[in-house]
Design a protein around this motif. Structure first.
Motif, PDB file in Angstrom:
ATOM      1  N   ASN A   1      28.836  36.542  39.726  1.00 50.57           N
ATOM      2  CA  ASN A   1      30.113  35.801  39.727  1.00 50.57           C
ATOM      3  C   ASN A   1      29.878  34.304  39.913  1.00 50.57           C
ATOM      4  O   ASN A   1      30.500  33.475  39.244  1.00 50.57           O
ATOM      5  CB  ASN A   1      31.037  36.326  40.832  1.00 50.57           C
TER       6      ASN A   1
ATOM      7  N   ALA B   1      30.701  31.424  37.142  1.00 47.42           N
ATOM      8  CA  ALA B   1      31.607  30.320  37.490  1.00 47.42           C
ATOM      9  C   ALA B   1      30.929  28.992  37.190  1.00 47.42           C
ATOM     10  O   ALA B   1      31.549  28.039  36.698  1.00 47.42           O
ATOM     11  CB  ALA B   1      31.998  30.405  38.965  1.00 47.42           C
TER      12      ALA B   1
ATOM     13  N   ARG C   1      34.053  44.587  40.519  1.00 45.92           N
ATOM     14  CA  ARG C   1      33.491  43.470  41.278  1.00 45.92           C
ATOM     15  C   ARG C   1      33.215  42.200  40.481  1.00 45.92           C
ATOM     16  O   ARG C   1      32.951  41.149  41.079  1.00 45.92           O
ATOM     17  CB  ARG C   1      32.200  43.935  41.988  1.00 45.92           C
ATOM     18  N   THR C   2      33.232  42.284  39.166  1.00 44.26           N
ATOM     19  CA  THR C   2      32.874  41.079  38.393  1.00 44.26           C
ATOM     20  C   THR C   2      33.914  40.693  37.347  1.00 44.26           C
ATOM     21  O   THR C   2      33.634  39.884  36.461  1.00 44.26           O
ATOM     22  CB  THR C   2      31.501  41.225  37.696  1.00 44.26           C
ATOM     23  N   SER C   3      35.101  41.292  37.412  1.00 47.71           N
ATOM     24  CA  SER C   3      36.143  40.860  36.487  1.00 47.71           C
ATOM     25  C   SER C   3      36.922  39.743  37.180  1.00 47.71           C
ATOM     26  O   SER C   3      37.847  39.991  37.942  1.00 47.71           O
ATOM     27  CB  SER C   3      37.066  42.027  36.118  1.00 47.71           C
ATOM     28  N   THR C   4      36.512  38.517  36.950  1.00 46.56           N
ATOM     29  CA  THR C   4      37.072  37.381  37.676  1.00 46.56           C
ATOM     30  C   THR C   4      38.102  36.653  36.809  1.00 46.56           C
ATOM     31  O   THR C   4      38.215  36.923  35.615  1.00 46.56           O
ATOM     32  CB  THR C   4      35.949  36.391  38.039  1.00 46.56           C
ATOM     33  N   GLU C   5      38.831  35.739  37.423  1.00 50.12           N
ATOM     34  CA  GLU C   5      39.830  34.979  36.656  1.00 50.12           C
ATOM     35  C   GLU C   5      39.188  34.172  35.539  1.00 50.12           C
ATOM     36  O   GLU C   5      39.679  34.102  34.431  1.00 50.12           O
ATOM     37  CB  GLU C   5      40.583  34.026  37.586  1.00 50.12           C
TER      38      GLU C   5
END
Ligand code: AMP
Ligand code: MG
Length: 352
Positions: A223, A227, A289-293
């Motif tokens: 993550n 980012a 756990r890794t599907s972020t905005e």
């Protein structure tokens, strides 16, 4: 195609900001575009050179059916997403036929191709943006077909394709992201990862290739890494192609029945297939756990290849549209260059 002619481009007023002004149509008014923009953080370090008006690419979509619902948000795993009950044969958001999908693919291909050229032009003109398509999926899920049929629609010079297999001895001496960093697309390019750093939380988790604490730390490291990439101008599009066990059986069977497909078969595929529940669990954890905005997953039903290819084309095109790409403003004096060219007009055409 709406490629701006050089003389027209000069007439056009170079816009300082990239975004079209209020008098200009926004590239895409679909809910998908808005949803994507709303959730994506603006890159902080990305360099975007001045461009001529970033008008959307004009394409003819006559006869090309549209989605009943924007597909991007539809395929993002939200709270309560359960891979174990996921229907790999579904075609969410698409009421059309396979033929309709082919027509839409063709129209999107034209748009994608021009957007890719704009991205490449920006990269050549001092820009720092790129797009990275991360493709995951079990054997036979169609990753290779995406490379051929989706990325195959754009200029190969603008594409950076990398596949990740079992790490080499050298790669194993480094942090798991080392080989990934080395493979990132250069600016202006569309990168395609056929498998990726996610193997280090998929096969590595299923086969316990590292101590549990180390494996557990990787999700956060991924993550942070993504980012950082987004912040430096790389738009990440994450796609997991999901097939059913029956469909995989059929595709593996075909690989064995057809001598021209034997080369695609590996006995190891059967060992992986035998661990289907473990892989389902590992993928579920990846989505959780890794599907972020900034870098959401798209879980794509892939039993129908025509559908998964259409989805990926759509997602990639949307990601490029969201960059509001234009044609870079010349960094030289166009009038002077034109005059200098005129002086050479008869050179080489008349005997001296
Ligand atoms: P293929 O994509 O079918 O050529 O297979 C590549 C193989 O490499 C798959 O079995 C992957 O699981 C394996 N692989 C890729 N990355 C890793 C990794 N980081 N650790 C262990 N195995 C990997
Ligand atoms: Mg394989």
């Amino acid at each position: 195609m709406s490629k701006t002619e050089p003389d027209k481009a000069e007439e056009a007023k170079p816009s300082k900001g990239r975004r079209p002004g209020p008098d200009k149509p926004a590239p895409d008014k679909s809910t998908a575009a808005k949803a994507t923009k709303a959730t994506k953080p603006e890159p902080t370090d990305a360099v975007e050179p001045d461009v001529y008006t970033a008008d959307p690419v004009e394409v003819t979509r006559e006869g090309a059916k549209d989605w009943s619902e924007p597909v991007g948000p539809l395929l993002r795993p939200g709270d309560g997403f359960d891979l174990a009950t996921f229907d790999a044969g579904a075609t969410p958001g698409w009421d059309g036929s396979e033929k309709d999908a082919e027509r839409r693919m063709a129209a999107l291909g034209e748009e994608l191709s021009e957007l890719q050229e704009r991205l490449y032009a920006e990269g050549r003109s001092g820009g720092s943006r790129s797009v990275l398509l991360v493709l995951q999926g079990l054997d036979t899920s169609g990753k290779g077909g995406i490379a051929r049929h989706v990325l195959g629609m754009v200029d190969p010079q603008g594409v950076a394709l990398r596949s990740f297999g079992v790490p080499t001895l050298q790669e194993r001496e480094h942090h798991f992201l080392w080989r990934i960093r080395n493979a990132l697309p250069p600016t202006g390019r569309i990168g395609l990862f056929d498998r990726s750093h996610y193997e280090d939380v998929l096969v590595a988790v299923v086969d316990e290739l590292a101590p549990p604490e180390e494996l557990d730390a990787r999700y956060g490291e991924i993550n942070d890494f993504e980012a950082e990439l987004a912040g430096s101008g790389t738009t990440i599009v994450k796609v997991a192609l999901v097939i059913s066990p029956q469909e995989q059986y059929d595709r593996l069977h075909e690989r064995l029945e057809r001598p021209d497909k034997h080369w695609k078969f590996s006995v190891g595929d059967l060992a992986t297939r035998a661990k289907w529940p473990q892989y389902t669990q590992a993928y579920q954890r990846v989505f959780d756990r890794t599907s972020t905005e900034g870098a959401p997953w798209h879980v794509v039903p892939a039993d129908n290849k025509w559908f998964s290819r259409l989805v990926v084309t759509e997602l990639l095109t949307q990601a490029l549209r969201d960059l509001n790409l234009g044609w870079p403003v010349a960094d030289f004096d166009v009038d002077a260059a034109r005059a200098a060219l005129e002086e050479t007009k008869d050179q080489g055409t008349t005997a001296s």
